[in-house]
Scaffold this motif. Structure first.
Motif, PDB file in Angstrom:
ATOM      1  N   GLN A  14       0.942  -1.137   0.036  1.00  0.00           N
ATOM      2  CA  GLN A  14       0.045   0.036   0.023  1.00  0.00           C
ATOM      3  C   GLN A  14       0.808   1.149  -0.043  1.00  0.00           C
ATOM      4  O   GLN A  14       0.473   2.307  -0.557  1.00  0.00           O
ATOM      5  CB  GLN A  14      -0.830  -0.064   1.073  1.00  0.00           C
ATOM      6  CG  GLN A  14      -1.775   0.967   1.227  1.00  0.00           C
ATOM      7  CD  GLN A  14      -2.850   0.831   2.340  1.00  0.00           C
ATOM      8  OE1 GLN A  14      -2.511   0.309   3.286  1.00  0.00           O
ATOM      9  NE2 GLN A  14      -4.111   1.948   2.239  1.00  0.00           N
ATOM     10  N   ARG A  15       1.781   1.402   0.871  1.00  0.00           N
ATOM     11  CA  ARG A  15       2.679   2.552   0.687  1.00  0.00           C
ATOM     12  C   ARG A  15       3.298   2.535  -0.498  1.00  0.00           C
ATOM     13  O   ARG A  15       3.561   3.850  -1.141  1.00  0.00           O
ATOM     14  CB  ARG A  15       3.942   2.101   2.002  1.00  0.00           C
ATOM     15  CG  ARG A  15       3.477   2.479   3.230  1.00  0.00           C
ATOM     16  CD  ARG A  15       4.729   2.079   4.321  1.00  0.00           C
ATOM     17  NE  ARG A  15       4.091   1.712   5.465  1.00  0.00           N
ATOM     18  CZ  ARG A  15       4.622   0.765   6.113  1.00  0.00           C
ATOM     19  NH1 ARG A  15       5.213  -0.133   5.772  1.00  0.00           N
ATOM     20  NH2 ARG A  15       4.063   0.398   7.439  1.00  0.00           N
ATOM     21  N   GLU A  16       3.906   1.543  -1.124  1.00  0.00           N
ATOM     22  CA  GLU A  16       4.503   1.707  -2.588  1.00  0.00           C
ATOM     23  C   GLU A  16       3.491   2.278  -3.541  1.00  0.00           C
ATOM     24  O   GLU A  16       3.964   3.069  -4.126  1.00  0.00           O
ATOM     25  CB  GLU A  16       4.914   0.320  -2.971  1.00  0.00           C
ATOM     26  CG  GLU A  16       6.022   0.207  -3.952  1.00  0.00           C
ATOM     27  CD  GLU A  16       6.470  -1.166  -4.250  1.00  0.00           C
ATOM     28  OE1 GLU A  16       6.169  -1.621  -5.421  1.00  0.00           O
ATOM     29  OE2 GLU A  16       6.861  -1.941  -3.226  1.00  0.00           O
ATOM     30  N   TYR A  17       2.303   1.764  -3.476  1.00  0.00           N
ATOM     31  CA  TYR A  17       1.224   2.190  -4.442  1.00  0.00           C
ATOM     32  C   TYR A  17       0.808   3.603  -3.978  1.00  0.00           C
ATOM     33  O   TYR A  17       0.921   4.502  -5.208  1.00  0.00           O
ATOM     34  CB  TYR A  17       0.138   1.547  -4.152  1.00  0.00           C
ATOM     35  CG  TYR A  17      -1.120   1.875  -4.832  1.00  0.00           C
ATOM     36  CD1 TYR A  17      -1.163   1.854  -6.298  1.00  0.00           C
ATOM     37  CD2 TYR A  17      -2.227   3.012  -4.317  1.00  0.00           C
ATOM     38  CE1 TYR A  17      -2.314   2.466  -6.965  1.00  0.00           C
ATOM     39  CE2 TYR A  17      -3.068   3.842  -5.073  1.00  0.00           C
ATOM     40  CZ  TYR A  17      -3.214   3.269  -6.456  1.00  0.00           C
ATOM     41  OH  TYR A  17      -4.270   3.893  -7.029  1.00  0.00           O
ATOM     42  N   GLN A  18       0.926   4.045  -2.934  1.00  0.00           N
ATOM     43  CA  GLN A  18       0.718   5.480  -2.534  1.00  0.00           C
ATOM     44  C   GLN A  18       1.652   6.383  -2.879  1.00  0.00           C
ATOM     45  O   GLN A  18       1.804   7.375  -3.570  1.00  0.00           O
ATOM     46  CB  GLN A  18       0.401   5.788  -1.147  1.00  0.00           C
ATOM     47  CG  GLN A  18      -0.895   5.061  -0.554  1.00  0.00           C
ATOM     48  CD  GLN A  18      -1.927   5.978  -1.121  1.00  0.00           C
ATOM     49  OE1 GLN A  18      -2.058   7.310  -1.329  1.00  0.00           O
ATOM     50  NE2 GLN A  18      -3.043   5.168  -1.566  1.00  0.00           N
TER      51      GLN A  18
END
Length: 50
Positions: A14-18
């Motif tokens: 999720q952090r990577e996507y954000q």
């Protein structure tokens, strides 16, 4: 794989996507950040008024 490890992997994905979304949409990210801090300021004013 246990549940805790799975949750950690999910958070990292999720952090990577954000991070990628913010790179691709700097205007939207800036606007979202501005709205967030305006909302926090309004909440503080409401708390101080009470």
């Amino acid at each position: 794989m246990d549940k805790k490890a799975m949750q950690e992997i999910a958070r990292e994905v999720q952090r990577e996507y954000q991070r990628e979304w913010r790179k691709k949409n700097p205007d939207k990210a800036r606007e979202k950040n501005r709205r967030y801090w305006e909302k926090k300021a309004q909440e503080r004013l409401r708390m101080e008024a009470q």
